[in-house]
Write an enzyme that holds these catalytic residues in place. Structure first.
Site, PDB file in Angstrom:
ATOM      1  N   ASP A  72      -7.784  10.623  10.989  1.00 20.70           N
ATOM      2  CA  ASP A  72      -8.460  11.818  11.511  1.00 20.70           C
ATOM      3  C   ASP A  72      -9.988  11.653  11.462  1.00 20.70           C
ATOM      4  O   ASP A  72     -10.699  12.395  12.135  1.00 20.70           O
ATOM      5  CB  ASP A  72      -8.054  13.058  10.699  1.00 20.70           C
ATOM      6  CG  ASP A  72      -8.344  12.908   9.218  1.00 20.70           C
ATOM      7  OD1 ASP A  72      -8.128  11.802   8.670  1.00 20.70           O
ATOM      8  OD2 ASP A  72      -8.819  13.882   8.601  1.00 20.70           O
ATOM      9  N   ALA A  76      -5.683  -1.825   5.492  1.00 18.10           N
ATOM     10  CA  ALA A  76      -6.971  -1.301   5.943  1.00 18.10           C
ATOM     11  C   ALA A  76      -7.979  -1.343   4.802  1.00 18.10           C
ATOM     12  O   ALA A  76      -7.598  -1.375   3.627  1.00 18.10           O
ATOM     13  CB  ALA A  76      -6.830   0.147   6.434  1.00 18.10           C
ATOM     14  N   LYS A 106     -12.384   2.394  12.125  1.00 18.03           N
ATOM     15  CA  LYS A 106     -11.002   2.671  12.523  1.00 18.03           C
ATOM     16  C   LYS A 106     -10.904   2.874  14.039  1.00 18.03           C
ATOM     17  O   LYS A 106      -9.946   2.456  14.675  1.00 18.03           O
ATOM     18  CB  LYS A 106     -10.457   3.892  11.787  1.00 18.03           C
ATOM     19  CG  LYS A 106     -10.283   3.714  10.286  1.00 18.03           C
ATOM     20  CD  LYS A 106      -9.276   2.638   9.905  1.00 18.03           C
ATOM     21  CE  LYS A 106      -7.863   2.989  10.279  1.00 18.03           C
ATOM     22  NZ  LYS A 106      -6.908   1.931   9.809  1.00 18.03           N
ATOM     23  N   GLY A 108       0.836  -1.202   0.000  1.00 19.77           N
ATOM     24  CA  GLY A 108       0.000   0.000   0.000  1.00 19.77           C
ATOM     25  C   GLY A 108       0.867   1.246   0.000  1.00 19.77           C
ATOM     26  O   GLY A 108       2.106   1.170  -0.005  1.00 19.77           O
ATOM     27  N   LEU A 110       1.399   3.636   2.349  1.00 18.87           N
ATOM     28  CA  LEU A 110       2.225   3.815   3.543  1.00 18.87           C
ATOM     29  C   LEU A 110       3.193   2.643   3.716  1.00 18.87           C
ATOM     30  O   LEU A 110       4.367   2.839   4.014  1.00 18.87           O
ATOM     31  CB  LEU A 110       1.309   3.946   4.772  1.00 18.87           C
ATOM     32  CG  LEU A 110       1.992   4.257   6.081  1.00 18.87           C
ATOM     33  CD1 LEU A 110       2.701   5.599   6.033  1.00 18.87           C
ATOM     34  CD2 LEU A 110       0.959   4.275   7.224  1.00 18.87           C
ATOM     35  N   TYR A 119     -16.567   4.226   8.082  1.00 23.93           N
ATOM     36  CA  TYR A 119     -15.099   4.068   8.041  1.00 23.93           C
ATOM     37  C   TYR A 119     -14.468   4.578   9.341  1.00 23.93           C
ATOM     38  O   TYR A 119     -13.662   3.875   9.958  1.00 23.93           O
ATOM     39  CB  TYR A 119     -14.529   4.820   6.831  1.00 23.93           C
ATOM     40  CG  TYR A 119     -13.023   4.933   6.852  1.00 23.93           C
ATOM     41  CD1 TYR A 119     -12.210   3.844   6.543  1.00 23.93           C
ATOM     42  CD2 TYR A 119     -12.397   6.135   7.189  1.00 23.93           C
ATOM     43  CE1 TYR A 119     -10.820   3.949   6.579  1.00 23.93           C
ATOM     44  CE2 TYR A 119     -11.011   6.241   7.225  1.00 23.93           C
ATOM     45  CZ  TYR A 119     -10.233   5.150   6.918  1.00 23.93           C
ATOM     46  OH  TYR A 119      -8.857   5.256   6.957  1.00 23.93           O
ATOM     47  N   ASP A 157      -4.664 -12.366   5.080  1.00 22.13           N
ATOM     48  CA  ASP A 157      -5.915 -11.621   4.875  1.00 22.13           C
ATOM     49  C   ASP A 157      -6.535 -11.369   6.245  1.00 22.13           C
ATOM     50  O   ASP A 157      -6.855 -12.307   6.983  1.00 22.13           O
ATOM     51  CB  ASP A 157      -6.860 -12.443   3.988  1.00 22.13           C
ATOM     52  CG  ASP A 157      -8.115 -11.660   3.615  1.00 22.13           C
ATOM     53  OD1 ASP A 157      -8.527 -10.758   4.387  1.00 22.13           O
ATOM     54  OD2 ASP A 157      -8.681 -11.957   2.556  1.00 22.13           O
TER      55      ASP A 157
END
Ligand SMILES: NC(=O)c1ccc[n+]([C@@H]2O[C@H](COP(=O)([O-])OP(=O)(O)OC[C@H]3O[C@@H](n4cnc5c(N)ncnc54)[C@H](OP(=O)(O)O)[C@@H]3O)[C@@H](O)[C@H]2O)c1
Length: 288
Positions: free
Chosen positions: A102, A60, A131, A13, A15, A127, A36
Site C-alpha cells: 500500500d 523483499a 516497491k 519470511g 508471508l 521503500y 540472493d
C-alpha cells in the site's frame, strides 16, 4: 497434467512461510542463502536449474525507515533484483508472482477513500518507490505475472526467531512495561499473512494474470490497531496516541492507504479485527 512446480523466494519470511504449505503443487522454498536477489546472476542460474512453472517472490527489503538512508540497498533488492527475476521468468516462460505494498500510494494527501487497482500510484518513501519500481519491472518484463498489493502484514513467522511484526512489537513493549506511543493519523488495513496467502493461492488458480489488491476487511489507524491488540490479548499497556509529525519517523507514510479491489473475483477477506483475534488465539496455543 503434472502438478505445477512453484519456486518461492523469501520462503522463511512471514508471508512465504504461510504461502508455501498452501500452494497446490510441488514447492521449492528458497532462502536468501540459496538465491540472493542482489546477486547479478543468481536468479537466472538458480531458476534455469529448477525449471519452475511459477516463481513466487515473497522476498523483499522491508525496512521502511532504514531505506531512507540506504536507498541503493532497498532498490537493489526490491527493484533491480526483481528486474532480473522478471527477465529470467520471461526467458523460461514461467509466471512471476510479486507482492507489493500500500506504500506505493500516499502522495495524494487529501485522499480518504480506498484505492482501487486503477488508481495511479504515488509513493512517499524510498521503500514505496522501490516497491513500485519492482512492480513496473514485473509488468514490463514478464508477460505472465500477478502483482498482489497488500498492507501491514503480520504472521506467525514474525512471532519468533529473528523476525518481528507490529503485533509482536506491541506485545513485547507492553511486557517490558514501556510507555508506548503509536500514530493515530495513518489509516490502513493490517492484514494476516494466512489470509493474504489463501487469497493469493485462490487468485493464482482462478483469476487471470494482473494486479490485485488483497487485504483483510475494514480500516483502522495504527493506534486503534494497537488498542485492539492489547484488548484482545488481555494485556495492560501504557499506550498513548501520537501524530506522525510528533513521532518523526525517517520515512513519510501515507495518511490513508486503505485498498479495495475492483475485480469481482478477488476474495473478500474477514475483517481485520477478526483476523487479529485468530492470530492472537493461535499464538496462545488456542485455535482459530
Ligand atoms: N510486512 C509488511 O507489513 C508488508 C506490507 C505490505 C507489503 N509487504 C510485502 O509483502 C512481501 C512479504 O513481506 P513479509 O512481511 O513476509 O516479509 P519478511 O517477513 O520481512 O520476509 C522477507 C524475506 O525476504 C528475504 N530477503 C531479504 N533480502 C533478500 C535478498 N537480497 N535476497 C533474497 N531474499 C531476501 C528475507 O530473508 P532473510 O530473513 O534471510 O533476510 C526474508 O525471508 C514483501 O514483498 C513485502 O514488500 C509487506
Amino acid at each position: 497434467m503434472p502438478p505445477l512446480h512453484y519456486v518461492v523466494l523469501g520462503a522463511n519470511g512471514q508471508l512465504g512461510s504461510d504461502l508455501c504449505p498452501r500452494l497446490p503443487g510441488r514447492v521449492t522454498p528458497l532462502t536468501r542463502g540459496q538465491l540472493d536477489l542482489t546477486h547479478a546472476t543468481a536468479a537466472r542460474e538458480v531458476l534455469r536449474d529448477l525449471k519452475p512453472d511459477v516463481v513466487v517472490n515473497c522476498a523483499a527489503y522491508n525496512f521502511v525507515d532504514r531505506a531512507e538512508g540506504e536507498p541503493e540497498l532497498a532498490f537493489a533488492v526490491n527493484a533491480h533484483g526483481v528486474h532480473r527475476l522478471a527477465m529470467a521468468c520471461e526467458d523460461l516462460g514461467a509466471t512471476l508472482v510479486y507482492f507489493s505494498s500500500d506504500y506505493v500510494f500516499g502522495l495524494d494527501a487529501e485522499r480518504r477513500t480506498p484505492y482501487g487497482e486503477s488508481d495511479a500510484p504515488g509513493p512517499l518513501s524510498v521503500y514505496g518507490s522501490s516497491k513500485l519500481a519492482g512492480e513496473n519491472a514485473v509488468r514490463g518484463l514478464c508477460r505472465k505475472h500477478y502483482i498482489f498489493r497488500t498492507c501491514g502484514l503480520y504472521g506467525a513467522s514474525g512471532s519468533g526467531g529473528k523476525g518481528t511484526n507490529f503485533v509482536e512489537t506491541m506485545l513485547r513493549l507492553a511486557a517490558q512495561g514501556k510507555a508506548i506511543r503509536v500514530v493515530n493519523d495513518q489509516m490502513c488495513t493490517p492484514s494476516a499473512t494466512v489470509d493474504v496467502a489463501g487469497a493469493a493461492v485462490q487468485l493464482l488458480q482462478e483469476a487471470p494474470a494482473g494486479l490485485y489488491h488483497v487485504t483483510n476487511g475494514g480500516a483502522t489507524t495504527w493506534y486503534d490497531f494497537a488498542r485492539a491488540i492489547f484488548e484482545l490479548a488481555g494485556v495492560r499497556a501504557n499506550l498513548t496516541p501520537t501524530t506522525s509529525a510528533e513521532y518523526g519517523a525517517a520515512a513519510q507514510r501515507p495518511a490513508y492507504s486503505v485498498l479495495r479491489s475492483e475485480h469481482a473475483g478477488t476474495p473478500v477477506l474477514r475483517p481485520w479485527r477478526e483476523a487479529l483475534a485468530a492470530y492472537l488465539a493461535a499464538r496462545r496455543g488456542g485455535s482459530d
